[in-house]
Motif scaffolding. Sequence first.
Motif, PDB file in Angstrom:
ATOM      1  N   TRP A 177      48.989  46.048  46.981  1.00 61.09           N
ATOM      2  CA  TRP A 177      48.611  46.337  45.584  1.00 61.09           C
ATOM      3  C   TRP A 177      49.587  46.948  44.849  1.00 61.09           C
ATOM      4  O   TRP A 177      49.950  46.779  43.764  1.00 61.09           O
ATOM      5  CB  TRP A 177      47.188  46.906  45.578  1.00 61.09           C
ATOM      6  CG  TRP A 177      46.131  45.835  45.743  1.00 61.09           C
ATOM      7  CD1 TRP A 177      46.225  44.724  46.457  1.00 61.09           C
ATOM      8  CD2 TRP A 177      44.879  46.056  45.466  1.00 61.09           C
ATOM      9  NE1 TRP A 177      44.864  44.109  46.470  1.00 61.09           N
ATOM     10  CE2 TRP A 177      44.071  44.947  45.999  1.00 61.09           C
ATOM     11  CE3 TRP A 177      44.059  46.964  44.645  1.00 61.09           C
ATOM     12  CZ2 TRP A 177      42.563  44.703  45.835  1.00 61.09           C
ATOM     13  CZ3 TRP A 177      42.730  46.602  44.428  1.00 61.09           C
ATOM     14  CH2 TRP A 177      42.106  45.673  45.110  1.00 61.09           C
ATOM     15  N   THR A 178      50.367  47.926  45.646  1.00 62.24           N
ATOM     16  CA  THR A 178      51.245  48.820  44.637  1.00 62.24           C
ATOM     17  C   THR A 178      52.639  47.867  44.198  1.00 62.24           C
ATOM     18  O   THR A 178      52.904  47.995  43.088  1.00 62.24           O
ATOM     19  CB  THR A 178      51.752  50.071  45.631  1.00 62.24           C
ATOM     20  OG1 THR A 178      50.787  50.604  46.142  1.00 62.24           O
ATOM     21  CG2 THR A 178      52.697  50.705  44.884  1.00 62.24           C
ATOM     22  N   LYS A 179      52.968  46.998  45.167  1.00 62.40           N
ATOM     23  CA  LYS A 179      54.039  45.849  45.028  1.00 62.40           C
ATOM     24  C   LYS A 179      53.538  45.021  43.793  1.00 62.40           C
ATOM     25  O   LYS A 179      54.374  44.673  42.847  1.00 62.40           O
ATOM     26  CB  LYS A 179      54.263  45.051  46.083  1.00 62.40           C
ATOM     27  CG  LYS A 179      55.662  44.462  46.005  1.00 62.40           C
ATOM     28  CD  LYS A 179      55.838  43.632  47.332  1.00 62.40           C
ATOM     29  CE  LYS A 179      57.151  42.954  47.209  1.00 62.40           C
ATOM     30  NZ  LYS A 179      58.320  44.022  47.154  1.00 62.40           N
ATOM     31  N   THR A 180      52.197  44.622  43.715  1.00 60.14           N
ATOM     32  CA  THR A 180      51.881  43.632  42.606  1.00 60.14           C
ATOM     33  C   THR A 180      51.259  44.511  41.302  1.00 60.14           C
ATOM     34  O   THR A 180      51.072  43.856  40.257  1.00 60.14           O
ATOM     35  CB  THR A 180      51.012  42.804  42.979  1.00 60.14           C
ATOM     36  OG1 THR A 180      49.720  43.685  43.507  1.00 60.14           O
ATOM     37  CG2 THR A 180      51.180  41.870  44.250  1.00 60.14           C
ATOM     38  N   GLY A 181      51.336  45.662  41.433  1.00 60.21           N
ATOM     39  CA  GLY A 181      51.077  46.569  40.035  1.00 60.21           C
ATOM     40  C   GLY A 181      49.659  46.792  40.006  1.00 60.21           C
ATOM     41  O   GLY A 181      49.322  46.679  38.884  1.00 60.21           O
ATOM     42  N   ARG A 182      48.682  46.732  40.641  1.00 60.09           N
ATOM     43  CA  ARG A 182      47.335  46.901  40.565  1.00 60.09           C
ATOM     44  C   ARG A 182      46.836  48.223  40.658  1.00 60.09           C
ATOM     45  O   ARG A 182      47.348  49.123  41.258  1.00 60.09           O
ATOM     46  CB  ARG A 182      46.511  46.016  41.492  1.00 60.09           C
ATOM     47  CG  ARG A 182      46.901  44.550  41.845  1.00 60.09           C
ATOM     48  CD  ARG A 182      45.995  43.936  42.670  1.00 60.09           C
ATOM     49  NE  ARG A 182      46.231  42.586  42.816  1.00 60.09           N
ATOM     50  CZ  ARG A 182      45.755  41.507  42.031  1.00 60.09           C
ATOM     51  NH1 ARG A 182      45.007  41.876  40.769  1.00 60.09           N
ATOM     52  NH2 ARG A 182      46.317  40.150  42.174  1.00 60.09           N
ATOM     53  N   PHE A 183      45.729  48.729  39.896  1.00 61.82           N
ATOM     54  CA  PHE A 183      45.104  49.895  40.103  1.00 61.82           C
ATOM     55  C   PHE A 183      44.190  49.755  41.290  1.00 61.82           C
ATOM     56  O   PHE A 183      43.325  48.993  41.674  1.00 61.82           O
ATOM     57  CB  PHE A 183      43.964  50.063  38.905  1.00 61.82           C
ATOM     58  CG  PHE A 183      44.616  50.263  37.635  1.00 61.82           C
ATOM     59  CD1 PHE A 183      45.177  51.558  37.296  1.00 61.82           C
ATOM     60  CD2 PHE A 183      44.836  49.342  36.696  1.00 61.82           C
ATOM     61  CE1 PHE A 183      45.562  51.866  36.181  1.00 61.82           C
ATOM     62  CE2 PHE A 183      45.293  49.550  35.402  1.00 61.82           C
ATOM     63  CZ  PHE A 183      45.935  50.876  35.205  1.00 61.82           C
ATOM     64  N   THR A 184      44.773  50.714  42.476  1.00 62.53           N
ATOM     65  CA  THR A 184      44.351  50.620  43.496  1.00 62.53           C
ATOM     66  C   THR A 184      43.230  51.432  43.848  1.00 62.53           C
ATOM     67  O   THR A 184      41.854  51.062  44.390  1.00 62.53           O
ATOM     68  CB  THR A 184      45.332  50.942  44.757  1.00 62.53           C
ATOM     69  OG1 THR A 184      46.504  50.035  44.441  1.00 62.53           O
ATOM     70  CG2 THR A 184      44.869  50.531  46.219  1.00 62.53           C
ATOM     71  N   ASN A 249      41.425  60.978  49.569  1.00 63.44           N
ATOM     72  CA  ASN A 249      41.625  59.504  49.034  1.00 63.44           C
ATOM     73  C   ASN A 249      42.341  59.579  47.565  1.00 63.44           C
ATOM     74  O   ASN A 249      42.375  60.679  46.792  1.00 63.44           O
ATOM     75  CB  ASN A 249      40.120  59.040  48.791  1.00 63.44           C
ATOM     76  CG  ASN A 249      39.720  58.445  50.175  1.00 63.44           C
ATOM     77  OD1 ASN A 249      40.183  58.735  51.383  1.00 63.44           O
ATOM     78  ND2 ASN A 249      38.882  57.504  50.001  1.00 63.44           N
ATOM     79  N   GLU A 250      42.743  58.601  47.241  1.00 70.04           N
ATOM     80  CA  GLU A 250      43.377  58.303  45.993  1.00 70.04           C
ATOM     81  C   GLU A 250      42.480  58.475  45.019  1.00 70.04           C
ATOM     82  O   GLU A 250      41.141  58.401  44.976  1.00 70.04           O
ATOM     83  CB  GLU A 250      44.287  56.942  45.773  1.00 70.04           C
ATOM     84  CG  GLU A 250      44.791  56.701  44.319  1.00 70.04           C
ATOM     85  CD  GLU A 250      45.807  57.845  43.979  1.00 70.04           C
ATOM     86  OE1 GLU A 250      45.437  58.845  43.837  1.00 70.04           O
ATOM     87  OE2 GLU A 250      47.069  57.491  44.099  1.00 70.04           O
ATOM     88  N   ALA A 255      36.282  51.048  36.952  1.00 73.75           N
ATOM     89  CA  ALA A 255      35.984  49.706  36.492  1.00 73.75           C
ATOM     90  C   ALA A 255      37.428  49.073  36.545  1.00 73.75           C
ATOM     91  O   ALA A 255      37.711  47.886  36.371  1.00 73.75           O
ATOM     92  CB  ALA A 255      35.503  49.433  35.205  1.00 73.75           C
ATOM     93  N   LEU A 256      38.675  50.019  36.451  1.00 73.28           N
ATOM     94  CA  LEU A 256      40.050  49.322  36.509  1.00 73.28           C
ATOM     95  C   LEU A 256      40.438  49.044  37.886  1.00 73.28           C
ATOM     96  O   LEU A 256      41.419  48.219  37.966  1.00 73.28           O
ATOM     97  CB  LEU A 256      40.955  50.339  35.771  1.00 73.28           C
ATOM     98  CG  LEU A 256      40.726  50.821  34.652  1.00 73.28           C
ATOM     99  CD1 LEU A 256      41.819  51.997  34.045  1.00 73.28           C
ATOM    100  CD2 LEU A 256      40.789  49.843  33.562  1.00 73.28           C
ATOM    101  N   THR A 257      39.725  49.176  38.841  1.00 75.73           N
ATOM    102  CA  THR A 257      40.064  48.788  40.462  1.00 75.73           C
ATOM    103  C   THR A 257      40.288  47.475  40.362  1.00 75.73           C
ATOM    104  O   THR A 257      39.455  46.736  40.307  1.00 75.73           O
ATOM    105  CB  THR A 257      38.981  49.685  41.256  1.00 75.73           C
ATOM    106  OG1 THR A 257      38.903  50.899  41.099  1.00 75.73           O
ATOM    107  CG2 THR A 257      39.539  49.335  42.870  1.00 75.73           C
ATOM    108  N   GLY A 258      41.473  47.178  40.950  1.00 82.57           N
ATOM    109  CA  GLY A 258      41.812  45.696  41.223  1.00 82.57           C
ATOM    110  C   GLY A 258      42.411  44.919  39.969  1.00 82.57           C
ATOM    111  O   GLY A 258      42.905  43.791  40.326  1.00 82.57           O
ATOM    112  N   ASP A 263      48.621  43.413  32.751  1.00 80.66           N
ATOM    113  CA  ASP A 263      47.699  42.557  32.347  1.00 80.66           C
ATOM    114  C   ASP A 263      46.593  43.391  31.527  1.00 80.66           C
ATOM    115  O   ASP A 263      46.311  43.134  30.476  1.00 80.66           O
ATOM    116  CB  ASP A 263      46.782  41.735  33.111  1.00 80.66           C
ATOM    117  CG  ASP A 263      47.860  40.542  33.861  1.00 80.66           C
ATOM    118  OD1 ASP A 263      48.907  40.477  33.167  1.00 80.66           O
ATOM    119  OD2 ASP A 263      47.507  40.157  34.819  1.00 80.66           O
ATOM    120  N   ALA A 264      46.383  44.510  32.040  1.00 81.83           N
ATOM    121  CA  ALA A 264      45.477  45.521  31.471  1.00 81.83           C
ATOM    122  C   ALA A 264      45.873  46.065  30.140  1.00 81.83           C
ATOM    123  O   ALA A 264      45.508  46.151  28.994  1.00 81.83           O
ATOM    124  CB  ALA A 264      45.104  46.406  32.313  1.00 81.83           C
TER     125      ALA A 264
END
Length: 824
Positions: A177-184, A249-250, A255-258, A263-264
């Motif tokens: 997910w870090t590589k694709t720029g997601r909120f993990t 944990n991080e 609700a931003l997870t994923g 895009d957000a």
Amino acid sequence: HLTPLLLSLQPITSTKLQPHFQASASPQPAFQPPHGSASQKQIRSLAPAGNFPSLRAAETSSDRRQHRASKSSSTSSSSTSAASTTGEEITIDQYSRCLSPYQEKQEVKNESRQYSIIDERPSWQKILGRPIKLASKLSDATLGKVATVALGNGKNGRSRKVKPGSLILLRCGESEWTKTGRFTGWADPDLIREGVLEVEHAGRLLLSEGYEPDIIYTSRLKRAVKSTWTIVNALNAPFLPVFKSWRLNERNYGALTGLKKMDAAKTLGMEVVQAWRNSLKARPPPMKKDDPYFPGNDRRYDDLTEDQIPLTESLMDCMQRARPLWEYGISREIKKGNNVLVVAHTNTLRGLMKVIDNISEDDIQEVSMPSAIPFVYKFDYNMKPLPPEKGKISQAHTSGVFLEKPGLLKEALRRSEEWNQVIPGSYGQKVETSRVTTLEKSLLKLKEDQEAEARYRDRMIVDPNDDGRLTLTSDANGAPSAPMEEEIDSKFEDFDNQTTEAEITLNIQKPDEESPGIVKQGDSKDPVVVFVRHGRTPHNQLGLFTGWEDPPLAPDGIEDARNAGRLLKMHGFEFDVVYTSWLTRAIETAWYCIDEMDACWLPMVKSWRLNERMYGALTGKSKQMIANEYGEDQLKKWRRGFKIQPPPVSSYSLSYPGNDYRRTKYVKDLRISLTETINRSLEAKRLQVHRKFPKTESLWDCMQRSIPFYTQRIVPEAVNKGKRVLITSHENAIRGILMHLCDIPEEAMNQLHLPNGLPLVYNVKRKCITLLDDGSGRDPTEVHDFGPAAQHLFRPCELDDDFFLQMEEQISKADTEEKPVLAA
């Protein structure tokens, strides 16, 4: 549909939030969107009705199937309906708990005691050991005074304090997910190949600088745990105690997870998203409890209370969550002189740095943590961080130093990847290497030569130049059998109670049968214990006596361990804790098992009491070597005698466990050896307390430590609490525990063989061993050799009250289903 989103932009003035920030020097300011950010009307125009939830559902559907397959069918509809409800009164469930320092201390202490990662001494031993500890301090003080008189320097006359250890902070490697720029956040994606390479490089940096961690803290998220495993392998120290804490944990992004960050940002506004990411006290919209990423639905957090599981977090919340672990856990280990490695995530590491360097709320936003570059702190005797040395690489507002300039590795990996695309295989092809001794290399080569001789012996042509006296036979003068191979017939000879395979009744569980490891929601947790002997090693393949020597798994052994994990997963087993020895082959077996089961977050307790039998002077030698040196008769006595010890090793031998200082410092539950303490103290010219490590062991001696560890540690700590336990250990240690559980007679113990990598399921209630059907349709007794004593291991299960209740339920259920059929 944007109610949760807009609520997060309102001023945070609720009285509910005030106690959480009482430690702040200035009153908490109301959070306002940054200058130039989108207004609420603009956000509504950027996010038309249903857009925000549909965006998330579209972007994360494939990932949800990977991470929460059991709930994928209802994920999209539940999250969409929950987010798109308008006019709903929503109260943000904040992670803010007003705990006193004493309560925080007790929480951290209880978490660390749940599964103690280091063997602790019994209370009576601690009391008896206090005089020795006091004597050690007095001797140090006396030596200090002598040094003062001799040197005339008061500075050297102080009593010797323990020098604080170093703190090494390491952000985990790059994830999917870090590589694709997601909120993990608390989601659990795996490391990617570049992430593994980054962490391997970090391990090499620690080696090059001479840093040897004594204890490791990490989170319960896969990307951090796998980074830790990669590090300890690079350091050749898998025996290190690893404490996996939810406090590291991080940050939970709610609700931003994923969501993809870009895009957000396009939908909600770059300023709004950046405010959530960088502002110290702004919280994103909270997730719902039916959200697929809600941590409360993950069994790895079953030990947490409801108010400990956040629905969303600000940076301050995340930092406050990690602070008690620093104050009552990590810092105390450093005070003892231990080097502590923390493998965690950006925001939890920043939280630790804020506490250590007392960084202000404004300055902490300028502090970053690049992935996989060790950041090292050193402390004075008052636990104040020492300033970085001249010429070292640091960053503003901090006292730590980077072991390498951030960004260099990323660029090197990027260029290497470009080369790899031009010339496939030019970089990144991992070469599997095994740590083998010269003896092992020689015996492996000999084995290859003998196998080649066996293949070609029938094709041998007599040299026409010989004198004609060479006579070839097909038996004695053929290729000699490998001297290191075990002779199975002689291994089990002279056993009075030999039994044929037909007389053994095996308890075999089919894959479609209910597993004792499966716990349905709402049902009581039935305890289960699964034993797995470690996978094969080079020593096993060569027939060497291994004992406490520490070879890694061979490639076949790694496959043994993975197959065990796959089989357990196929039968639906879920464990709560793993117990293993401190030897690499058992630890690796445990790791590959839980990795296959996607449960690498499980606590892993490593104890010397589960080590293999100590073979003394026989360690590292083959059967033929020993027979030539001591004779065949003596060899048989050592191998088959229940209480006969092989010759001991010397205190100066490399095979003596007491000389392995990297491991011995963790042993607190062995009595002190007076002779070794005196000899080593005289050599060191100061008191050196040394414990009585075994120099040789009989099978009975080995059982005297493995059985009490099971009955006095595993049973009260896990089994009696209904926990499901995985034990990966060695043949003789497991033999001892099975002897206790299955009432195997002493004379049969040496006739019981445990195959490598085969799960043996012990039903605690019915007191019997069960094998798992691998689906091949093969009889386990034909595939695996258990020896003539198998009849004692595979005895029929006891019929307890629960069994009869289950039978009555099944009969009544069958009658209920049969009545409609008869009526029809």
